[in-house]
Design a protein around this motif. Structure first.
Motif, PDB file in Angstrom:
ATOM      1  N   ARG A 138       0.911  -1.330  -0.034  1.00 44.34           N
ATOM      2  CA  ARG A 138       0.024  -0.048   0.006  1.00 44.34           C
ATOM      3  C   ARG A 138       0.694   1.301  -0.007  1.00 44.34           C
ATOM      4  O   ARG A 138       0.419   2.268  -0.559  1.00 44.34           O
ATOM      5  N   THR A 146      -2.355  -4.142  -8.154  1.00 44.00           N
ATOM      6  CA  THR A 146      -3.861  -4.570  -7.527  1.00 44.00           C
ATOM      7  C   THR A 146      -3.781  -5.901  -6.808  1.00 44.00           C
ATOM      8  O   THR A 146      -3.044  -6.838  -7.234  1.00 44.00           O
ATOM      9  N   GLY A 168     -14.932  -5.641  -2.360  1.00 41.48           N
ATOM     10  CA  GLY A 168     -13.789  -4.742  -2.239  1.00 41.48           C
ATOM     11  C   GLY A 168     -12.790  -5.103  -0.855  1.00 41.48           C
ATOM     12  O   GLY A 168     -12.541  -6.382  -0.689  1.00 41.48           O
ATOM     13  N   GLU A 169     -12.668  -4.224   0.203  1.00 42.49           N
ATOM     14  CA  GLU A 169     -11.879  -4.367   1.421  1.00 42.49           C
ATOM     15  C   GLU A 169     -12.274  -5.394   2.291  1.00 42.49           C
ATOM     16  O   GLU A 169     -11.799  -5.891   3.099  1.00 42.49           O
ATOM     17  N   HIS A 199      -8.832  -1.576 -10.955  1.00 39.03           N
ATOM     18  CA  HIS A 199      -8.488  -1.233  -9.816  1.00 39.03           C
ATOM     19  C   HIS A 199      -7.176  -0.902  -9.647  1.00 39.03           C
ATOM     20  O   HIS A 199      -6.355  -1.804  -8.827  1.00 39.03           O
ATOM     21  N   GLU A 202      -5.355  -0.652  -5.638  1.00 43.11           N
ATOM     22  CA  GLU A 202      -6.461  -1.072  -4.754  1.00 43.11           C
ATOM     23  C   GLU A 202      -6.411  -2.558  -4.310  1.00 43.11           C
ATOM     24  O   GLU A 202      -5.583  -3.378  -5.069  1.00 43.11           O
TER      25      GLU A 202
END
Length: 209
Positions: A138, A146, A168-169, A199, A202
């Protein structure tokens, strides 16, 4: 489009290569041993010996590297750093076969799957190692990465349904209240992301319908 799959002899890697080949994509496989995938283009090389030249010319690098034993768990971080450094500052996208333990289970994103009381102790070191690698990833604003987390129940020999839910997360359950996906359906999602590239920088997740 040209794709390279690193760790192509692993269970996930082989199926990702197979999915790409069946779609007619130009795919190259990379692994330490002899080629066990269906890829015709093959580079026999250790991940840590790869150079920028080895990966130049590819549009997408898929990282299917895995480490499972206690002494090799730190390799999740060092291998990902190695690959990030190789594609740093380029337009090459890096797609990572991730883990489910780091998926969040609350909207505040303070609790993860691996924090749960029912999460098996035997898997916590692996989940922690993969979460650490994700945290480091990150921080890489110089890489078009990704990270794709599977569902909680990641089934190596599960059925290929051809369908999945993109999430998603947070840990997402399907209509049956399950968090499950087969390696084959995960491979579909991986190649879909490789071809669409929606993405960048992400973490996403996938679960079977």
């Amino acid at each position: 489009m040209k794709i390279v799959v690193i760790g192509s002899n692993g269970k996930a890697g082989k199926l990702i290569v197979k999915e790409a080949v069946e779609r007619g994509i130009d795919v190259t496989a990379i692994a330490r041993g002899e080629n066990k995938s269906v890829a015709k283009n093959y580079i026999q090389k250790d991940l840590f010996d790869l150079t920028r030249e080895d990966l130049s010319g590819f549009d997408v690098v898929i990282d299917a590297f895995g480490a499972w034993t206690e002494e090799t768990l730190p390799l999740h971080s060092t291998s990902l750093k190695k690959l990030c450094d190789l594609v740093s500052g380029t337009n090459i996208r890096l797609l990572v076969v991730g883990g489910a333990g780091s998926l969040f289970v609350n909207s505040e994103h303070t609790l993860t799957v691996s924090d749960g009381a029912d999460f098996p102790d035997i898997f916590k070191p692996l989940a922690n190692a993969m979460a650490k690698a994700l945290g480091e990833l990150r921080q890489r604003n110089d890489v078009k990465w990704t990270y794709i987390s599977p569902a909680g129940d990641f089934q190596a020999d599960g059925e290929r349904t051809g369908k999945y839910i993109l999430a998603g997360e947070e840990l997402t359950l399907n209509s049956k209240g399950q968090s499950v996906i087969s390696y084959s359906d995960y491979a579909i999602a991986m190649i879909d992301e490789a071809t669409k590239g929606n993405h960048i920088q992400e973490r996403i997740s996938v679960v079977s319908e």
